[in-house]
Design an enzyme around this catalytic site. Structure first.
Site, PDB file in Angstrom:
ATOM      1  N   GLU A 139      41.612  39.216  47.747  1.00 15.92           N
ATOM      2  CA  GLU A 139      41.030  40.509  48.113  1.00 15.92           C
ATOM      3  C   GLU A 139      39.535  40.449  48.450  1.00 15.92           C
ATOM      4  OE1 GLU A 139      42.027  43.253  44.976  1.00 15.92           O
ATOM      5  OE2 GLU A 139      44.159  43.115  45.351  1.00 15.92           O
ATOM      6  N   GLU A 178      50.889  40.865  44.963  1.00 13.03           N
ATOM      7  CA  GLU A 178      50.646  41.781  43.830  1.00 13.03           C
ATOM      8  C   GLU A 178      51.287  43.120  44.141  1.00 13.03           C
ATOM      9  OE1 GLU A 178      46.593  42.507  42.545  1.00 13.03           O
ATOM     10  OE2 GLU A 178      46.128  40.366  42.721  1.00 13.03           O
TER      11      GLU A 178
HETATM   12  O1  IFM Z   1      43.919  44.108  38.509  1.00 10.46           O
HETATM   13  C1  IFM Z   1      43.728  44.093  39.880  1.00 10.46           C
HETATM   14  C2  IFM Z   1      43.770  42.678  40.412  1.00 10.46           C
HETATM   15  O2  IFM Z   1      42.833  41.869  39.785  1.00 10.46           O
HETATM   16  C3  IFM Z   1      43.486  42.671  41.887  1.00 10.46           C
HETATM   17  N1  IFM Z   1      44.338  43.591  42.586  1.00 10.46           N
HETATM   18  C4  IFM Z   1      44.469  44.913  42.069  1.00 10.46           C
HETATM   19  C5  IFM Z   1      44.800  44.888  40.599  1.00 10.46           C
HETATM   20  C6  IFM Z   1      44.940  46.313  40.043  1.00 10.46           C
HETATM   21  O3  IFM Z   1      43.777  47.035  40.212  1.00 10.46           O
END
Ligand code: IFM
Length: 441
Positions: free
Chosen positions: A171, A351
């Site tokens: 990210e 994710e």
């Molecule tokens: O916890 C975070 C993760 O570290 C990165 N993506 C989003 C998740 C939730 O906010």
């Protein structure tokens, strides 16, 4: 839209099923065995930056409890685990000597998971940059690209052949925008021009690291993970449509065009004007390395409005404890759009998950909302696959409750509940559902 209940049998046999974590959020042991401080260690010390005043000193004590966590991962029945390496644990100041004790920790972890048949998907940078590099400007400093490349190459040399994939950054939008423009994440800077330079250096270092790692002769798949929250216009008015196009440019096309087309989108660069990143000759070609996979982190969609801020309640959809709308269809639409516009070789949902308030009662956590969320997003992933999108994996975020950055420990994303006083782990009903789903072979 309602999705039918998914079954594992609907997916190809080689589909990757995993859970994900990151180093700072679970490891703790913030200065153990020679580890150096990261930008997040420093940021947590600034009063008011973390909602509950907490830090990552202990987190889930994963650095000590990893054997128990390995067993937990294996018990879930996943075939893959996505985790990150803490750069300052293996190179305390980001540019000097390697810390063998730090590497030994990851060596043991990789061995133990491999022995259980779990494929390892490593992220090199999930935000915990060595503080010593931040003292020299962090991601706004071009020199950091060279330091990152050396770190990546050393990790790939030591572990590459035992990994199922290597992701450079998690990210970059979050690191650059929340960290360098809005200042609500580490390192807490508020400068649009520094943020845009950070975007460019993150992408450039990604390209440089991929080139260098491949130069070792490694065939391990390499990629990057983006948070691509899709943008929808709040209305069909020309103003809202224009705003949505620009916002989409800032969060998605800036990264995707650079990675897959070797250029930044002109409308975004014009909008940024004097804050646009400084790009040297050859940079864009370096960024646009062929990628083996693109990791997509999806949680929700966003609306763009040229007028009043959008009110999420107006969708009528459920909202998570983060205030994020539950919208599984957005994942199907996003995967289809990425396939259509950029044709990544392989897409992985790296994710996906939700924070909800959990109630622990007699050893049971009946987290129906999280269970529904995960089930429906798996179904949404399947819908994209059915439409011909090459999506090959799904990782639930997160294995267990952990340090949710500026929200501290109050927001729980885990499939596994963590009691932060005793460090006891308990499978929530969402974990039991995932376990049952995965057993349908
Ligand atoms: O916890 C975070 C993760 O570290 C990165 N993506 C989003 C998740 C939730 O906010």
């Amino acid at each position: 839209m309602t999705y039918p209940t998914p079954s594992r049998q609907h997916f190809p046999d080689d589909f990757i099923w995993g859970v994900a974590t990151s180093s700072f959020q679970i490891e703790g042991a913030h200065l153990a065995d020679g580890k150096g401080p990261s930008v997040w260690d420093t940021f947590c010390e600034v009063k008011g930056k973390i909602a509950d005043g907490s830090n990552g000193h202990v987190a889930c004590e994963h650095y000590q409890r990893w054997p128990e966590d390995v067993q937990l991962i294996a018990d879930l029945g996943v075939n893959a685990y996505r985790f990150s390496m803490s750069w300052p644990r293996v190179q305390p100041d980001g540019q000097g000597a390697w810390n063998e004790a730090g590497f030994a920790f990851y060596d043991r972890l990789i061995d133990a998971l491999s022995a259980r048949g779990i494929a390892l998907h490593l992220t090199l940078n999930h935000w915990d940059l060595p503080q010593a590099l931040q003292d020299q400007g962090g991601w706004a400093n071009r020199e950091t690209c060279a330091h990152f490349t050396r770190y990546a190459t050393e990790v790939a040399r030591r572990f590459g052949s035992r990994l199922a994939s290597i992701c450079t950054h998690n990210e970059p939008w979050v690191i650059a925008i929340l960290g360098y423009e809005q200042g609500i994440f580490a390192p807490g800077i508020q400068s649009r021009s520094q943020a845009m330079q950070a975007v460019h250096h993150l992408l450039l270092s990604h390209g440089m690291a991929c080139q260098a790692m491949r130069g070792l002769g490694l065939t391990t798949p390499m990629g990057i993970v983006l948070n691509l929250s899709p943008i929808y216009p709040a209305s069909q008015s020309p103003e809202d449509l224009a705003k949505a196009k620009l916002d989409d440019g800032l969060i998605l096309r800036l990264y995707m065009d650079a990675l897959y087309r070797g250029s930044y989108p002109q409308d975004v660069i014009s909008h940024l004007a004097e804050d646009a990143p400084q790009v040297k000759s050859g940079d864009m070609a370096t960024i646009a390395q062929p990628l083996d996979f693109l990791g997509v982190n999806y949680y929700t969609r966003n609306f763009s409005s040229s007028g009043n801020p959008w009110d999420v309640a107006s969708t009528g959809n459920q909202v998570t404890d983060m205030g994020w709308e539950v919208y599984p269809q957005g994942l199907t639409e996003l995967l289809c759009r990425l396939h259509q516009d950029y044709q990544p070789k392989l897409l992985l949902v790296t994710e996906n998950g939700a924070a909800f308030k959990d109630e622990y009662k007699d050893g049971v956590i009946n987290d129906t909302q999280r269970l529904d969320y995960v089930r429906d997003h798996i179904a949404a992933t399947h819908a994209a696959h059915q439409q011909g999108v090459p999506v090959g994996g799904y990782f639930a975020w997160s294995l267990m409750d952990n340090f949710e950055w500026a929200s501290g420990y109050a927001k729980r994303f885990g499939l596994v509940h963590v009691n932060f006083e005793t460090q006891q782990r308990t499978l929530k009903n969402s974990a039991l559902w995932y376990q049952q789903f995965l057993s349908e072979k």
